[in-house]
Design a protein around this motif. Structure first.
Motif, PDB file in Angstrom:
ATOM      1  N   THR A  52       7.526  21.242  -8.506  1.00  0.00           N
ATOM      2  CA  THR A  52       6.371  21.407  -7.611  1.00  0.00           C
ATOM      3  C   THR A  52       5.225  20.451  -7.894  1.00  0.00           C
ATOM      4  N   ALA A  53       4.916  20.215  -9.158  1.00  0.00           N
ATOM      5  CA  ALA A  53       3.755  19.384  -9.483  1.00  0.00           C
ATOM      6  C   ALA A  53       4.027  18.579 -10.737  1.00  0.00           C
ATOM      7  N   PRO A  54       4.844  17.550 -10.615  1.00  0.00           N
ATOM      8  CA  PRO A  54       5.209  16.785 -11.808  1.00  0.00           C
ATOM      9  C   PRO A  54       3.968  16.269 -12.519  1.00  0.00           C
ATOM     10  N   LEU A  56       2.047  18.261 -14.416  1.00  0.00           N
ATOM     11  CA  LEU A  56       1.242  19.420 -14.818  1.00  0.00           C
ATOM     12  C   LEU A  56       1.693  19.937 -16.190  1.00  0.00           C
ATOM     13  N   CYS A  63      -4.669  25.456 -18.544  1.00  0.00           N
ATOM     14  CA  CYS A  63      -4.642  24.928 -17.181  1.00  0.00           C
ATOM     15  C   CYS A  63      -3.344  25.340 -16.494  1.00  0.00           C
ATOM     16  N   LEU A  66      -3.202  29.085 -15.576  1.00  0.00           N
ATOM     17  CA  LEU A  66      -4.124  29.402 -14.484  1.00  0.00           C
ATOM     18  C   LEU A  66      -3.517  29.032 -13.137  1.00  0.00           C
ATOM     19  N   CYS A  67      -2.608  28.020 -13.164  1.00  0.00           N
ATOM     20  CA  CYS A  67      -2.021  27.569 -11.907  1.00  0.00           C
ATOM     21  C   CYS A  67      -0.831  28.424 -11.460  1.00  0.00           C
ATOM     22  N   ALA A  70      -1.104  30.700  -8.274  1.00  0.00           N
ATOM     23  CA  ALA A  70      -1.154  29.962  -7.006  1.00  0.00           C
ATOM     24  C   ALA A  70       0.211  29.402  -6.640  1.00  0.00           C
ATOM     25  N   PHE A  71       0.915  28.836  -7.634  1.00  0.00           N
ATOM     26  CA  PHE A  71       2.194  28.189  -7.306  1.00  0.00           C
ATOM     27  C   PHE A  71       3.308  29.198  -7.031  1.00  0.00           C
ATOM     28  N   ARG A  75      -0.448  36.686  -7.606  1.00  0.00           N
ATOM     29  CA  ARG A  75      -1.624  36.763  -8.486  1.00  0.00           C
ATOM     30  C   ARG A  75      -1.408  37.739  -9.629  1.00  0.00           C
TER      31      ARG A  75
END
Lengths: 129, 815
Positions: A52-54, A56, A63, A66-67, A70-71, A75
């Protein structure tokens, strides 16, 4: 890149440790299990970020956790991952007076880690397909 | 005031399982007190259970705690103010042991109750430490926001300098008065909004009956017991009245049996039946009863009123008989007896003479006698004879009239005399006299008749007079001996009537009692169910990895057998005692039970203050505690004081909304409060943590607007709440209004304009008043769905932070 299933294996190994009754690990197992659990969370997240977010995965643990909410669009699980992460971080840094986590705490954390691994896996599969 | 929910349950059950007849009204009345029961028994119509339930609802208005000012009390020296968000939500007050944090909850307890449970039963040194060592002027003041009121309710407790712990005065709204005046005394006892660590720790040690009491109070189950007691007392009183009436009967019976009066027999018969025939008794006693034909009384009364022959009438009759008889005799003594015949002969002779021509008598043949002169004389004689005959006829007629008149006086002996029987009066002489009187000669002989009357009349008169006198005397004698008996019965009759009514009352009361007894367990179960369910849900959440599971919770038994039954299972095995639980688990269980108790809809207290629930709790439970408290905080203002960071950490890491206030105690008891975390603040912090991360991949940047958006929404919710509370809006309105917004723009519209529907105006408002904020809001709104971020992430978070402060300026406690 983290492989599918690796996080689950780590959680399973940690669980085995909490159940083992071996002289050799007596007194050490809580921290050892915490260490494995923390690795499991890192691996699960690395797998998630890879898809999803290479990049990170190279940021701070705070950090990353915390993500999670959302991903994964969850929640509640995100909150529990943050809680578990904080507990594991404390357990994995040796402090003279800090007490090791209890079996109950560890179990709860391992449950969260397993759930996280599940959720990451299913998100990754969906995207990969 | 009865518990409205319980009454509603009673009303429903009365409809589905009605008791017999009048008992329905009695059950309802029993909840309204003895007077209501009595007037129901009298037949008055009372309020139905449903309306009674509705009437019970009007308690004091709901209250949130807004401010607590403490000075010179326990660990607090110089004045310090705790500002709280007066609405649903979780507030954690965190401070090290000895920071003075517990002094706030103790101060609130002291303010409301005038005492402190923690000190009760402790040595006096505990009490002596109530006043702060460094600050000898003590006062406690709290402000509460009341539902629908713009002005807060101010409660304060002040001590004159040098006064003892007990020497305080409670001042409400500027006037010294007790809590009863605002209707808080009863709910404070039933729904204590303060849970101290001490209480949580000891609640389960005090045994199942103490727990029963702690929970039964809130359920209004006391009303159930009180209603049963009211009915029982009413029944005992009614039964006592029956007993009194019954108790008097033997004495009455003895009196009646001694009385020779036959009314006594009537009354005795009426008393002998299972249900007294009180109407018969009343009639018998009052003399209203139509006396029996055969009754002695009737006979006596007949004898006393026997017909009387008047002496004048008798004399008159005798006189007339004699007079008319003498007249007839006198007239008959002359030729009057044959006057008619002689007159007829003369008339014939005259008729013959009219046609004859010679003067010779055709009878004797004497010649020359029938002359004109003879004719004249004969005519005169004829006149005389005719008047003589008429006089005789008159006299004879008068005689006959006199005889028949006298005969009318002679009557047969009346039935009353013939059938007098043994009425207690001798009637023989009178009857003989009357019989002789009745045997009058009927041969038309006036003289004999007169003699009969003369002889027997006075005898009869005398004999009848004797009987009449004797009968009247006997009646009077009887009346004299009957009167005390009658009076005794008359005095007893009202009791007896009450007792007769009471018999039906007792039946109805018993039926009402039986219904309540039968319904008791059922009603108790129904009433307790919501609490039991909430407690179980709490426990399930709190227990986490505990191997102790909590099954059914039941209130059972009565009086000394009353208890709270906890169905505790350890690893699936039933365990009878609480002994299997650790102290931490016991605390959790107590909290599971007491949190629902404090959150009952009937309680006016929308706040609950919990002092240090975390002590003795193992770490994994803290996570459950955070979730439980946060869930309770959805509809209640939950204020938790805690000495360690585990609870605030759990709340923060789990992402639960909470305001966290830190207590720091400096030298000389100077206590300082700082809001270290608000929901908005925490989201900003998280957003900033991510935004400041070096090497953050573009894909992860979209997370930041998500956090910022939550920060803005939290600030908007807080601002909207403050605005509506300032306006004095009803609490229910406020909660409903806060449910409305679904998007960031509607949240902002609610905060900025007090109207969630005006979301379309938010943008132009921001452009006009805070142009720097328009772009960040657009980013927040687009954020999660939007494309990769290209701008200054940190600057964006700072702008959002600034905007949260504009929307919702920091409250006094927010550092």
């Amino acid at each position: 890149m983290a492989e599918a299933g690796q996080a689950h294996q780590l959680v399973a190994a940690a669980r085995d440790l909490t159940r083992m009754e071996v002289e050799a690990t007596a007194g050490l197992w809580p921290r050892a299990a915490a260490f494995l659990a923390r690795q499991a969370v890192e691996v699960a997240l690395a797998r998630l970020w890879g898809v999803t977010a290479p990049g990170l995965e190279r940021t701070s643990g705070r950090c990353q956790v915390l993500c999670v909410g959302a991903f994964l669009d969850d929640r509640d699980l995100g909150g529990r991952v943050v809680l578990a992460w904080n507990l594991l971080s404390q357990a994995c840094h040796h402090r003279v007076y800090e007490l090791a986590p209890t079996a109950a705490e560890l179990n709860r954390t391992l449950e969260t880690a397993w759930e996280l691994a599940d959720a990451c896996e299913s998100v990754c599969r969906r995207i990969e397909r | 005031m009865s518990d409205a929910t319980l009454l509603a349950l009673v009303a429903r059950r009365l409809e589905t399982h009605p008791p017999s007849g009048a008992a329905v009204d009695l059950v309802v009345a029993a909840f309204q007190g003895r007077e209501a029961v009595d007037s129901t028994l009298r037949g008055d119509k009372l309020a139905t259970a449903a309306t009674a339930a509705a009437a019970g609802v009007t308690g004091p208005p709901a209250a949130y705690l807004a401010e607590l000012h403490v000075e010179g009390f326990r660990g607090i020296g110089p004045p310090v103010a705790l500002h709280l968000r007066p609405g649903p939500g979780l507030t954690l007050i965190v401070g090290r042991n000895g920071s003075g944090k517990s002094s706030f909850s103790e101060a609130l307890e002291m303010l409301l109750l005038g005492s402190n449970r923690r000190w009760a039963g402790r040595p006096k040194v505990w009490e002596d430490g109530w006043q702060n060592l460094h600050h000898r002027h003590t006062s406690i003041e709290a402000r509460f926001n009341l539902d629908g009121r713009r002005e807060p309710l101010v409660l304060s407790r002040r001590w004159a300098d040098g006064a003892g712990l007990d020497g305080s005065v409670l001042v409400i709204g500027g006037k010294p008065r007790p809590l009863e005046t605002i209707g808080w005394a009863q709910p404070l006892a039933a729904h204590p909004p303060l849970l101290s660590h001490h209480e949580l720790e000891t609640a389960l040690d005090e045994g199942p009956s103490r727990l029963y009491d702690a929970l039964a109070g809130i359920l209004g189950l006391g009303d159930l017991t009180a209603a049963q007691e009211t009915l029982r007392r009413a029944r005992l009183d009614v039964e006592a009245s029956i007993k009194t009436a019954r108790g008097a009967v033997p004495a009455l019976r003895a009196l009646l049996e001694k009385a020779e009066d036959e009314r006594a027999a009537t009354v005795l018969t009426a008393l002998a039946t299972k249900v007294w025939d009180l109407d018969v008794i009343a009639d018998a006693v009052s003399g209203l009863a139509a006396a029996d034909e055969q009754s002695t009384l009737r006979r006596l009364s007949d004898l006393a009123s026997l017909p009387v022959l008047s002496r004048e009438d008798l004399e008159e009759a005798i006189h007339r008989l004699r007079l008319t008889h003498a007249e007839v005799e006198r007239i008959r003594e002359g030729d009057a007896g044959r006057a008619d015949e002689t007159a007829a002969l003369l008339q014939q002779a005259l008729d013959v003479h009219t046609h004859a021509v010679d003067q010779t008598c055709p009878v004797c043949g004497t010649e020359g006698v029938l002359t004109y002169d003879w004719r004249l004389r004969a005519g005169q004689r004829l006149q005389e004879l005719r008047s003589q005959a008429a006089a005789l006829r008159q006299a004879t007629g008068d005689l006959q009239t006199a005889i028949s008149h006298s005969a009318r006086l002679v009557t047969a002996p009346p039935a009353a005399l013939r059938e007098a029987g043994d009425a207690g009066v001798s009637t023989v002489a009178a009857l003989q006299a009357w019989q002789r009187w009745a045997q009058s000669p009927d041969d038309g002989d006036a003289i004999r008749l007169a003699a009969h009357l003369k002889t027997n009349g006075p005898l009869l008169i005398a004999a009848v007079a004797d009987v009449r006198r004797a009968a009247a005397g006997e009646m009077q004698r009887r009346e004299r001996s009957w009167r005390p008996v009658a009076e005794a019965i008359l005095a007893w009759l009202p009791q007896a009537r009450a007792a007769r009514d009471a018999e039906t009352a007792v039946e109805a009361l018993k039926s009402a009692e039986a219904w309540l007894r039968a319904a008791h367990d059922e009603l108790r179960g129904e009433r307790f169910r919501p609490i039991a369910e909430a407690a179980q849900a709490n426990w399930t959440e709190l227990r986490q990895d505990s191997n102790v599971s909590l099954g059914e919770l039941r209130l059972t038994g009565a009086s000394t057998q009353r208890r709270l039954t906890l169905d505790v299972k350890v690893d699936g095995e039933s365990a009878s005692a609480l002994g299997v639980m650790s102290q931490g688990e016991l605390n959790c269980l107590a909290l599971s039970l007491f949190l629902p108790r404090a959150s009952m809809p009937e309680s006016p207290f929308r706040f609950v203050v919990i002092d240090d629930p975390v002590q003795a709790m193992d770490p994994s439970k803290v996570e459950g505690l955070a979730t439980t408290l946060s869930r309770a905080a959805r509809h209640r203002q939950v204020v938790v004081l805690t000495h360690d960071t585990r609870l605030p950490d759990a709340v923060r890491f789990l992402g639960l909304e909470a305001t966290i206030i830190r207590v720091v105690r400096r030298e000389s008891s100077e206590v300082e409060l700082r809001a270290v975390d608000t929901p908005a603040h925490r989201h900003i912090e998280d957003a900033m943590a991510i935004a400041q991360t070096e090497g953050l991949p573009a894909e992860a940047m979209r997370v930041v607007p998500g956090f910022c958006r939550m920060a803005l929404e939290a600030a908007a919710a807080e601002a909207a709440t403050r605005r509506m509370r300032r306006e004095g809006r009803p609490f229910a309105d406020v909660e409903a209004e806060l449910q409305r917004p679904t998007t960031l723009m509607t949240w902002l519209a609610l905060a900025l304009f007090g109207d969630a529907t005006r979301s379309g105006e938010v943008n132009s408002y921001l452009e006009r008043h805070h142009p720097w904020a328009a772009q960040p809001v657009r980013e927040c709104n687009r954020g999660v769905h939007g494309a990769a971020w290209a701008g200054d992430l940190i600057g964006f978070v700072r702008d959002v932070e600034k905007l949260t402060a504009v929307i919702c300026p920091p409250a006094p406690s927010d550092g």
